[in-house]
Design a protein around this motif. Structure first.
Motif, PDB file in Angstrom:
ATOM      1  N   PRO A 327     -29.317 -73.431 -25.525  1.00 20.31           N
ATOM      2  CA  PRO A 327     -28.136 -72.755 -26.056  1.00 20.31           C
ATOM      3  C   PRO A 327     -28.203 -72.481 -27.554  1.00 20.31           C
ATOM      4  CG  PRO A 327     -27.700 -75.086 -25.904  1.00 20.31           C
ATOM      5  CD  PRO A 327     -29.098 -74.886 -25.373  1.00 20.31           C
ATOM      6  N   ALA A 328     -29.306 -72.828 -28.198  1.00 19.84           N
ATOM      7  CA  ALA A 328     -29.368 -72.768 -29.660  1.00 19.84           C
ATOM      8  C   ALA A 328     -29.266 -71.339 -30.178  1.00 19.84           C
ATOM      9  CB  ALA A 328     -30.663 -73.405 -30.148  1.00 19.84           C
ATOM     10  N   ALA A 329     -28.745 -71.214 -31.388  1.00 22.51           N
ATOM     11  CA  ALA A 329     -28.713 -69.947 -32.115  1.00 22.51           C
ATOM     12  C   ALA A 329     -29.814 -69.966 -33.170  1.00 22.51           C
ATOM     13  CB  ALA A 329     -27.353 -69.737 -32.761  1.00 22.51           C
ATOM     14  N   TYR A 330     -30.369 -68.794 -33.446  1.00 22.14           N
ATOM     15  CA  TYR A 330     -31.479 -68.689 -34.398  1.00 22.14           C
ATOM     16  C   TYR A 330     -31.215 -67.566 -35.395  1.00 22.14           C
ATOM     17  CZ  TYR A 330     -34.351 -71.598 -31.279  1.00 22.14           C
ATOM     18  OH  TYR A 330     -34.850 -72.615 -30.514  1.00 22.14           O
ATOM     19  N   SER A 331     -31.534 -67.830 -36.640  1.00 22.46           N
ATOM     20  CA  SER A 331     -31.656 -66.772 -37.639  1.00 22.46           C
ATOM     21  C   SER A 331     -33.111 -66.754 -38.097  1.00 22.46           C
ATOM     22  CB  SER A 331     -30.728 -67.013 -38.832  1.00 22.46           C
ATOM     23  OG  SER A 331     -29.406 -66.663 -38.521  1.00 22.46           O
ATOM     24  N   ILE A 332     -33.718 -65.588 -38.017  1.00 24.57           N
ATOM     25  CA  ILE A 332     -35.113 -65.422 -38.437  1.00 24.57           C
ATOM     26  C   ILE A 332     -35.124 -64.624 -39.732  1.00 24.57           C
ATOM     27  CG2 ILE A 332     -37.376 -64.494 -37.828  1.00 24.57           C
ATOM     28  CD1 ILE A 332     -36.594 -64.802 -34.883  1.00 24.57           C
ATOM     29  N   VAL A 333     -35.541 -65.277 -40.808  1.00 26.16           N
ATOM     30  CA  VAL A 333     -35.627 -64.630 -42.113  1.00 26.16           C
ATOM     31  C   VAL A 333     -37.070 -64.217 -42.344  1.00 26.16           C
ATOM     32  CG1 VAL A 333     -35.259 -64.896 -44.591  1.00 26.16           C
ATOM     33  CG2 VAL A 333     -33.723 -66.038 -42.965  1.00 26.16           C
ATOM     34  N   GLN A 334     -37.310 -62.932 -42.434  1.00 27.05           N
ATOM     35  CA  GLN A 334     -38.660 -62.426 -42.626  1.00 27.05           C
ATOM     36  C   GLN A 334     -38.950 -62.243 -44.110  1.00 27.05           C
ATOM     37  OE1 GLN A 334     -38.640 -58.911 -40.082  1.00 27.05           O
ATOM     38  NE2 GLN A 334     -39.508 -60.105 -38.407  1.00 27.05           N
ATOM     39  N   LEU A 335     -40.009 -62.870 -44.559  1.00 28.78           N
ATOM     40  CA  LEU A 335     -40.496 -62.706 -45.923  1.00 28.78           C
ATOM     41  C   LEU A 335     -41.879 -62.078 -45.815  1.00 28.78           C
ATOM     42  CD1 LEU A 335     -39.377 -66.217 -47.148  1.00 28.78           C
ATOM     43  CD2 LEU A 335     -38.478 -64.056 -48.017  1.00 28.78           C
TER      44      LEU A 335
END
Length: 404
Positions: A327-335
């Motif tokens: 059920p986890a939420a993810y934010s993917i920050v692309q550098l």
């Protein structure tokens, strides 16, 4: 599992600004470092800026040069990590372009001079190797016995083994203070493998295998099998993150050394650059899209499972799906490292000191730019939600966020 909220300090203006403290509801922070040779100094700059901002990874994974940087981070106490990264990059970078720079200053200016310096540094690396990293083979492969490492590669990476043994505490890695993994590909089967400190006892060979790009380097033996650079199959460890199944809301910093965006090539040298960029960055984009879709399915089944009659939930099929639900939420920050105009197709093996510093500072600068946007530190709403942020490659650094 007991989870603490991470207390972060975000840098808001320039690399020299005082940190501003804030908190995030993310329960886990992942740092993913891909391959790219000499461009890897960008990752070191990224990590330095993150650490100065109070952002400490709980998970770290790397491929190729990303595996080396990851090992140095995971294999040292927090207070020593940046210093050990700096030791590595100063060891492998060449200060020898000073005299050449002076001699070219009267003939060329600006980007032309810098381009020639980069090409000269890359030529030195190809010819003699990189101290602390790899050396040219003598005799060359044609003169070596068939089947030997010398017959299947141009360089020996024995120096890298000694460097890793000096800079990395593998006992610390295997103590699992931080989840750590590196990717490699089995030469015999062609299968991609992650060597993870949750399932393996890791040593220098695992790191070297992840960076053994043929034909530069020979395959590295681990438990009777031989492995090459993981970037041959996938240059981003994002697939590994799916397999961790932590079920924790996770903030992901995905550090890419090859940009998907670029100009139309005007000559063969520029064609070679775009080939590398597209080859490696396209896998990153595909992995991000796959991750987002898989996570949506996993979260959807997690919700559905709670609504199932007990008889249906007890079936083998439901239990199988339940094991993979999340059920986890993810934010993917692309550098994503953005090449300068003077860098050509040799940018991934230009180990000059000046260029190393440029890459390192670019990583710091991009973290500062990204942390001006505090929304990246807020978990997306809804179970299984995935949001992707990119404030670096979007036009004129305008905010870019995609709900997936």
């Amino acid at each position: 599992m007991n989870v603490k909220r991470h207390s972060l300090a975000g840098r808001r203006a320039t690399p020299n600004a005082s940190p501003e403290s804030f908190t995030t509801a993310f329960q886990s922070i992942a740092l993913l470092l891909q391959g790219g040779g000499a461009l890897g100094a960008y990752q070191a700059g990224v990590f330095e800026a993150l650490q100065e901002s109070g952002i400490t990874p709980t998970l770290i994974a790397g491929i190729s040069i990303g595996a080396i940087n990851s090992a140095i981070i995971a294999g040292n106490a927090p207070k020593d990590r940046v210093a050990k990264l700096r030791s590595f990059w100063e060891l492998v970078s060449d200060e020898g372009d000073g005299d050449l720079s002076a001699s070219l200053s009267g003939l060329f200016a600006g980007g032309d001079q810098r381009s020639l310096l980069n090409q000269a540094a890359a030529a030195r690396a190809r010819l003699r190797g990189v101290p602390g990293f790899f050396t040219s083979r003598v005799p060359p492969p044609a003169g070596a016995a068939p089947g030997s490492g010398g017959a299947t590669s141009w360089y020996s990476n024995d120096d890298l083994r000694r460097t890793l043994e000096r800079l990395v505490d593998f006992d610390r890695i295997n103590a699992k203070e931080m989840r750590f993994s590196v990717g490699a590909v089995n030469v015999r089967t062609g299968n991609f493998v992650y060597f993870d400190n949750e399932t393996h006892t890791l040593g220098p060979n695992h790191i070297m295998a992840s960076g053994a790009l043929p034909p530069a380097f020979n395959a590295v033996e681990i438990d009777g099998e031989f492995y090459w650079d993981g970037g041959m199959v996938s240059n981003t460890p994002l697939h590994w993150l799916i397999s961790t199944r932590s079920k924790l809301d996770t903030l992901v910093f995905q550090v890419d050394l090859w940009s998907a965006r670029g100009e139309l090539p005007r000559d063969l040298a520029e064609v070679a650059v775009r080939m590398k960029e597209i080859q490696y960055s396209s896998r990153t984009r595909a992995a991000t899209a796959d991750f987002s879709m898989v996570q949506r399915f996993r979260a959807a089944f997690h919700d559905l499972l709670a609504q199932m009659p007990l008889e249906l939930a007890a079936t083998p099929q439901a239990r199988f799906l339940a094991a993979s639900s999340d059920p986890a939420a993810y934010s993917i920050v692309q550098l994503v490292y953005q090449s300068t105009t003077y860098e050509g197709d040799s940018k991934d093996y230009d180990f000059s000191r000046r260029t190393m510093k440029d890459h390192w500072l670019a990583g710091r600068r991009d973290v500062v730019e990204t942390l001006k946007h505090p929304e990246v530190l807020v978990p997306p709403r809804g179970q299984g939600a995935v949001k992707v942020y990119d404030f670096i490659t979007s036009t004129a650094h305008h905010s870019a966020a995609v709900d997936l």
